[in-house]
Design a protein around this motif. Structure first.
Motif, PDB file in Angstrom:
ATOM      1  N   GLU A 171       4.990   4.042  43.688  1.00  0.00           N
ATOM      2  CA  GLU A 171       6.332   4.623  43.680  1.00  0.00           C
ATOM      3  C   GLU A 171       6.685   5.279  45.008  1.00  0.00           C
ATOM      4  O   GLU A 171       7.869   5.355  45.381  1.00  0.00           O
ATOM      5  CB  GLU A 171       6.478   5.635  42.540  1.00  0.00           C
ATOM      6  CG  GLU A 171       5.632   6.890  42.660  1.00  0.00           C
ATOM      7  CD  GLU A 171       4.170   6.707  42.231  1.00  0.00           C
ATOM      8  OE1 GLU A 171       3.421   7.695  42.322  1.00  0.00           O
ATOM      9  OE2 GLU A 171       3.805   5.600  41.804  1.00  0.00           O
ATOM     10  N   ASP A 172       5.682   5.738  45.763  1.00  0.00           N
ATOM     11  CA  ASP A 172       5.961   6.353  47.068  1.00  0.00           C
ATOM     12  C   ASP A 172       6.515   5.329  48.056  1.00  0.00           C
ATOM     13  O   ASP A 172       7.352   5.658  48.906  1.00  0.00           O
ATOM     14  CB  ASP A 172       4.690   6.972  47.648  1.00  0.00           C
ATOM     15  CG  ASP A 172       4.241   8.201  46.873  1.00  0.00           C
ATOM     16  OD1 ASP A 172       5.052   8.760  46.113  1.00  0.00           O
ATOM     17  OD2 ASP A 172       3.072   8.605  47.037  1.00  0.00           O
TER      18      ASP A 172
ATOM     19  N   ILE B 215       2.506   3.845  54.162  1.00  0.00           N
ATOM     20  CA  ILE B 215       2.278   4.855  53.131  1.00  0.00           C
ATOM     21  C   ILE B 215       0.805   4.774  52.732  1.00  0.00           C
ATOM     22  O   ILE B 215       0.332   3.722  52.286  1.00  0.00           O
ATOM     23  CB  ILE B 215       3.151   4.618  51.887  1.00  0.00           C
ATOM     24  CG1 ILE B 215       4.620   4.416  52.273  1.00  0.00           C
ATOM     25  CG2 ILE B 215       2.977   5.750  50.889  1.00  0.00           C
ATOM     26  CD1 ILE B 215       5.250   5.599  52.938  1.00  0.00           C
TER      27      ILE B 215
ATOM     28  N   ASP C 156      -3.012   6.433  47.658  1.00  0.00           N
ATOM     29  CA  ASP C 156      -3.523   7.549  46.867  1.00  0.00           C
ATOM     30  C   ASP C 156      -3.941   6.961  45.526  1.00  0.00           C
ATOM     31  O   ASP C 156      -3.106   6.666  44.676  1.00  0.00           O
ATOM     32  CB  ASP C 156      -2.446   8.612  46.680  1.00  0.00           C
ATOM     33  CG  ASP C 156      -2.944   9.823  45.913  1.00  0.00           C
ATOM     34  OD1 ASP C 156      -4.165   9.911  45.651  1.00  0.00           O
ATOM     35  OD2 ASP C 156      -2.119  10.685  45.557  1.00  0.00           O
TER      36      ASP C 156
ATOM     37  N   ASN D 278      -0.220   4.949  44.127  1.00  0.00           N
ATOM     38  CA  ASN D 278       1.087   5.560  44.325  1.00  0.00           C
ATOM     39  C   ASN D 278       2.127   4.552  44.811  1.00  0.00           C
ATOM     40  O   ASN D 278       2.761   4.732  45.857  1.00  0.00           O
ATOM     41  CB  ASN D 278       0.964   6.709  45.327  1.00  0.00           C
ATOM     42  CG  ASN D 278       0.314   6.297  46.641  1.00  0.00           C
ATOM     43  OD1 ASN D 278      -0.643   5.505  46.649  1.00  0.00           O
ATOM     44  ND2 ASN D 278       0.800   6.820  47.760  1.00  0.00           N
TER      45      ASN D 278
ATOM     46  N   ARG E  11      10.142   4.652  47.011  1.00  0.00           N
ATOM     47  CA  ARG E  11      10.975   5.809  47.362  1.00  0.00           C
ATOM     48  C   ARG E  11      11.285   5.825  48.861  1.00  0.00           C
ATOM     49  O   ARG E  11      12.420   6.096  49.270  1.00  0.00           O
ATOM     50  CB  ARG E  11      10.269   7.100  46.948  1.00  0.00           C
ATOM     51  CG  ARG E  11      11.125   8.347  47.142  1.00  0.00           C
ATOM     52  CD  ARG E  11      10.391   9.597  46.716  1.00  0.00           C
ATOM     53  NE  ARG E  11       9.944   9.509  45.339  1.00  0.00           N
ATOM     54  CZ  ARG E  11       8.664   9.447  44.964  1.00  0.00           C
ATOM     55  NH1 ARG E  11       7.705   9.458  45.866  1.00  0.00           N
ATOM     56  NH2 ARG E  11       8.348   9.370  43.690  1.00  0.00           N
ATOM     57  N   ARG E  12      10.288   5.519  49.683  1.00  0.00           N
ATOM     58  CA  ARG E  12      10.512   5.502  51.135  1.00  0.00           C
ATOM     59  C   ARG E  12      11.552   4.450  51.511  1.00  0.00           C
ATOM     60  O   ARG E  12      12.419   4.689  52.351  1.00  0.00           O
ATOM     61  CB  ARG E  12       9.198   5.222  51.865  1.00  0.00           C
ATOM     62  CG  ARG E  12       9.319   5.204  53.391  1.00  0.00           C
ATOM     63  CD  ARG E  12       9.679   6.570  53.956  1.00  0.00           C
ATOM     64  NE  ARG E  12       8.686   7.558  53.588  1.00  0.00           N
ATOM     65  CZ  ARG E  12       7.565   7.797  54.281  1.00  0.00           C
ATOM     66  NH1 ARG E  12       7.306   7.116  55.374  1.00  0.00           N
ATOM     67  NH2 ARG E  12       6.717   8.722  53.880  1.00  0.00           N
TER      68      ARG E  12
END
Length: 253
Positions: free
Chosen positions: A113-114, A212, A215, A111, A117-118
């Motif tokens: 992209e998380d 983060i 995942d 993940n 994004r954060r």
């Protein structure tokens, strides 16, 4: 964001696979490790790839040239392999703002992209993808401590006695504040300018760094058996049976 990829190391632990090529060009499931990295960063809308090269730098430059899938590539050179903070210092003049950082010896199915994004939405000074590993393996990595808000409060590089089993995975986002920290870092006991020490300086100065959780999975391709495991997992995703070479390893790539 721009994306920085660190790919200057010699890959001594990957020998004999790196005797005639840099680590970033060792193939995993038929493609160089760096190609896997660049594909992930392209999927994250990287506007430029800034690649730090060193060992057999010309091989990497010749292989990729000036662009990857229409994303321009800028190369910087780390003349001596003196640590990740030292490598990061070579890109400062090319970075315009917040940026992604990926270690060029990791294969991800995760993940990412998380993390991006954060960084974009929360305007933190950094965000890291982290994972829990068995305690006996934590000493191979940069180990993190976090508070109840998911913020990183301490990072220790390859500790003999890890305070936790939460480790950095090799994918980060940073604000330009990291460059001031990398310039202040002193050599560690290993004689290297550690990225973890620069991160610790950020934390001490009151900067916010978010963790983060991973995942998915990632493989740090440090040894030939790691290459084999990454191939096996990628072939599982593709629905293919792992080949004999993928399971046992070969020296012909």
């Amino acid at each position: 964001m721009q994306a920085v990829v660190l790919a200057a190391g010699q890959g001594t632990r990957l020998r004999p696979l790196t005797e005639e090529k840099p680590k970033g060009l060792v193939e995993v499931d038929g493609r160089p490790i760096l190609t896997h990295c660049f594909e992930q960063l392209a999927a994250l809308d990287a506007e430029e790839l800034i690649v730090v090269v060193g060992y057999r730098a010309g091989d990497i430059v010749d292989h990729y040239g000036e662009a990857f899938r229409d994303i321009p590539i800028t190369y910087t050179r780390q003349e001596e392999q003196l640590g990740l903070a030292h490598a990061l210092n070579t890109v400062e003049e090319h970075v315009d703002g917040e940026f992604m950082l990926m270690l060029g010896d990791n294969v991800f199915e995760a993940n990412l992209e998380d993390v991006v994004r954060r960084q974009r939405e929360s305007r933190v000074d950094a965000a890291f993808l982290v994972e829990e590993v068995p305690y006996e393996e934590a000493s191979r990595y940069g180990v993190c401590d976090t508070n109840g808000y998911g913020e990183i409060t301490d990072v220790i590089e390859k500790p003999d006695d890890p305070p936790s089993n939460l480790v950095m995975t090799g994918f980060y986002t940073f604000s330009p504040a990291i460059f001031h920290a990398t310039q202040l870092v002193e050599p560690s006991d290993r004689g290297e300018y550690e990225l973890s020490d620069a991160i610790d300086l950020l934390i001490q100065s009151g900067r916010t760094i978010d963790a983060i959780g991973l995942d998915g999975w990632r493989i740090d391709v440090g040894y030939p058996e790691d290459r084999d495991e990454a191939e096996r997992r990628l072939q599982e995703i593709a629905g293919n049976e792992p080949s004999t070479e993928a399971v046992h390893g070969t020296n012909d790539d």
